[in-house]
Design a protein around this motif. Structure first.
Motif, PDB file in Angstrom:
ATOM      1  N   ILE A 151      37.363  38.475  28.621  1.00 58.18           N
ATOM      2  CA  ILE A 151      36.836  38.092  29.939  1.00 58.18           C
ATOM      3  C   ILE A 151      37.878  38.491  30.991  1.00 58.18           C
ATOM      4  O   ILE A 151      38.753  37.706  31.351  1.00 58.18           O
ATOM      5  N   PRO A 152      37.806  39.747  31.460  1.00 57.99           N
ATOM      6  CA  PRO A 152      38.822  40.188  32.421  1.00 57.99           C
ATOM      7  C   PRO A 152      38.660  39.529  33.789  1.00 57.99           C
ATOM      8  O   PRO A 152      37.567  39.095  34.135  1.00 57.99           O
ATOM      9  N   MET A 153      39.768  39.461  34.525  1.00 53.87           N
ATOM     10  CA  MET A 153      39.722  38.930  35.903  1.00 53.87           C
ATOM     11  C   MET A 153      38.794  39.811  36.743  1.00 53.87           C
ATOM     12  O   MET A 153      38.832  41.028  36.597  1.00 53.87           O
ATOM     13  N   PRO A 154      37.995  39.224  37.631  1.00 53.43           N
ATOM     14  CA  PRO A 154      37.157  40.076  38.487  1.00 53.43           C
ATOM     15  C   PRO A 154      38.011  41.075  39.265  1.00 53.43           C
ATOM     16  O   PRO A 154      39.140  40.756  39.652  1.00 53.43           O
ATOM     17  N   TYR A 155      37.449  42.263  39.468  1.00 54.03           N
ATOM     18  CA  TYR A 155      38.232  43.338  40.108  1.00 54.03           C
ATOM     19  C   TYR A 155      38.558  43.020  41.560  1.00 54.03           C
ATOM     20  O   TYR A 155      39.558  43.495  42.095  1.00 54.03           O
ATOM     21  N   TRP A 156      37.705  42.190  42.191  1.00 56.64           N
ATOM     22  CA  TRP A 156      37.971  41.891  43.609  1.00 56.64           C
ATOM     23  C   TRP A 156      39.167  40.960  43.785  1.00 56.64           C
ATOM     24  O   TRP A 156      39.721  40.840  44.873  1.00 56.64           O
ATOM     25  N   MET A 157      39.589  40.276  42.695  1.00 58.76           N
ATOM     26  CA  MET A 157      40.713  39.330  42.865  1.00 58.76           C
ATOM     27  C   MET A 157      42.021  40.084  43.100  1.00 58.76           C
ATOM     28  O   MET A 157      42.292  41.051  42.396  1.00 58.76           O
ATOM     29  N   PRO A 158      42.820  39.635  44.069  1.00 63.14           N
ATOM     30  CA  PRO A 158      44.048  40.404  44.387  1.00 63.14           C
ATOM     31  C   PRO A 158      45.195  40.118  43.416  1.00 63.14           C
ATOM     32  O   PRO A 158      46.303  39.772  43.829  1.00 63.14           O
ATOM     33  N   THR A 159      44.951  40.248  42.100  1.00 62.14           N
ATOM     34  CA  THR A 159      46.044  40.061  41.132  1.00 62.14           C
ATOM     35  C   THR A 159      46.974  41.267  41.260  1.00 62.14           C
ATOM     36  O   THR A 159      46.532  42.344  41.695  1.00 62.14           O
ATOM     37  N   PRO A 160      48.241  41.143  40.848  1.00 54.03           N
ATOM     38  CA  PRO A 160      49.151  42.297  40.977  1.00 54.03           C
ATOM     39  C   PRO A 160      48.611  43.535  40.265  1.00 54.03           C
ATOM     40  O   PRO A 160      48.688  44.636  40.792  1.00 54.03           O
ATOM     41  N   SER A 161      48.011  43.356  39.066  1.00 56.46           N
ATOM     42  CA  SER A 161      47.570  44.568  38.356  1.00 56.46           C
ATOM     43  C   SER A 161      46.337  45.175  39.031  1.00 56.46           C
ATOM     44  O   SER A 161      46.222  46.399  39.109  1.00 56.46           O
TER      45      SER A 161
END
Ligand code: HEM
Length: 435
Positions: free
Chosen positions: A169-179
């Motif tokens: 379950i990957p983090m949504p792409y819109w989230m501003p995570t560092p990666s």
């Protein structure tokens, strides 16, 4: 969840272990979508070729699409059908033949100083060579000052995609995570390079290359492809068309270094066919043993070590029912090492590909370039490229890899040598150095 952790820790060992549970192995779902691992060529044939209308690439294409957009590798039907029809003519034998001149010239330049470098990471050197081959052989353009940045961008997006493909379950792409942010920046930089390339090629679009073919494609109303679609195709050919071949060549050099008698046979063939002259495109078909070595390497270390699909409808094959909305994993790495199809499956025996020997394995037991309508469009090009690069290296050098470094596969988006292959090259007698 425990199985999922095992998969993330060592995906190849995990997939190999599942073989003991049958030809179609169901893994309980961690995201409400069951996963089936497919080990039988007949079921693979059904998924890749016979039952294609029930199959999509699905979420794996969406992950790769974050970098590649909707190019040929990541699009779904019906767009994929249209793209394939438009792009296929560019991979005609005459295009491959024209590109061979670039392959030979670039190989000669790139390998010229390998004999005076001591031990070095030959995997990196091969990546640099194959990137130039894509740019000059397929696009008719030079990589130029963007070289270091391009390698960085590609590494960043490949790493990002490989990690995301393995996440349940990957983090949504819109989230501003560092990666996510690093990846977005890499894609912006890639866009900058590709749009600059397109701009610079507009006036040179008559040279017969893959790029000029793409620039001349028109739809039914006579309109050219939108710039965004051209960008997606270029990104696909840059990223899909260089690391695969570079990894293949790294594995070839490793296996030859481990098998001196095979190397000797390759050298004899190269010396007798080429003598003092440089290789030419015609030699691609006159080096049968070199090609067997490449095919056998593709069997043991297939760069595309997995292919991922999803069902859109119930699939019934060999009395097994796979429900709609299931994920499917096909691993050429595991299927290619199945003793039922290949005797002494873990051994490096190029002779098994000798045309004189009857190939007894089922067709979909050997799938380094996939199968069905999504078969690798660059397969003839890749085989010609690998044959010429290997012939040029063998003609000029002997080598051994650094045995202090443990050589094992790193299953990224394609199958790398973990940490890269390190090797030392030695010039052969001047007679053989005519490159
Ligand atoms: C040794 C080198 C290569 C290997 C092992 C390889 C392997 C593959 C495989 C297995 C697929 C099918 C993926 C799937 O079904 O999910 C594929 C597709 C593709 N490959 Fe390659 N490839 C290689 C080199 C190349 C090169 C040199 C190019 C470009 C010049 C290229 C361009 C593509 C494209 C565009 C697709 C998508 C085709 C489609 O879906 O219609 N590949 N490749």
């Amino acid at each position: 969840m425990r199985r999922y952790r095992q998969f993330r820790r060592d995906p190849i060992a995990f997939l190999e272990n599942t073989k003991t549970f049958g030809d179609v192995v169901k893994i309980p779902s961690v995201n409400r979508q069951p996963t089936y691992i497919i080990h039988h060529p007949n079921v693979i044939r059904s998924i890749l070729a016979l039952d294609e209308p029930k199959i999509i690439k699905g979420s794996s294409a969406k992950v790769l699409g974050l970098t590649l957009g909707e190019g040929l590798l990541t699009s779904e039907r019906p767009k994929h059908h249209r793209q394939r029809r438009q792009l296929q003519p560019a991979f005609h034998a005459s295009m491959v033949e024209r590109a061979c001149a670039d392959i030979i010239r670039l190989t000669a330049q790139h390998i010229a100083n390998w004999g005076v470098r001591g031990a070095f990471c030959v995997s990196d050197a091969l990546l640099d060579l194959t990137l130039d081959i894509v740019f000059e052989g397929l696009f008719g353009a030079e990589v130029g000052k963007d070289r270091a940045l391009l390698h960085e961008i590609i590494e960043c997006s490949v790493e990002y995609s490989a990690t995301r493909l393995m996440q349940a379950i990957p983090m949504p792409y819109w989230m501003p995570t560092p990666s996510n942010q690093r990846h977005r920046r890499a894609v912006e930089q890639l866009d900058g390079i590709l749009y600059r390339l397109l701009d610079s090629m507009k006036d040179d679009a008559d040279r017969p290359t893959l790029l000029s073919h793409i620039l001349h494609i028109q739809d039914e109303t006579g309109q050219p492809l939108p710039m965004e679609e051209i960008r997606d195709e270029l990104a696909t050919f840059v990223i899909g068309g260089h690391e695969t071949t570079a990894n293949l060549l790294s594995w070839v050099l490793y296996l030859l270094s481990e098998h001196p008698s095979v190397t000797e046979k390759v050298r004899k063939e190269v010396d007798s066919v080429l003598g003092r002259r440089m290789p030419t495109s015609a030699d691609v078909h006159h080096l049968p043993y070199v090609r067997q070595v490449i095919r056998e390497t593709l069997r043991l270390y297939p760069p595309a070590w997995t292919m991922l699909r999803e069902t859109t409808e119930l699939l019934t094959v060999e009395n097994i029912e796979i429900p709609a909305r299931s994920s499917l994993i096909i691993s050429p790495y595991v299927v290619h090492r199945d003793e039922r199809w290949f005797q002494r499956a873990n051994e490096f025996i190029p002779e098994r590909f000798d045309e004189a020997n009857a190939h007894e394995w089922p067709r979909f037991a050997y799938i380094p370039f996939g199968g069905g309508s999504r078969t690798c469009i660059g397969n003839t090009f890749a085989m010609a490229e690998a044959t010429l690069v290997l012939a040029a290296i063998v003609k000029r050098y002997t080598w051994h890899h650094d045995k202090a470094r443990f050589v094992r596969p790193e299953p990224s988006v394609s199958l790398r040598v973990d940490g890269g292959l390190w090797a030392t090259f030695y010039e052969r007698a001047p007679f053989y150095q005519a490159l």
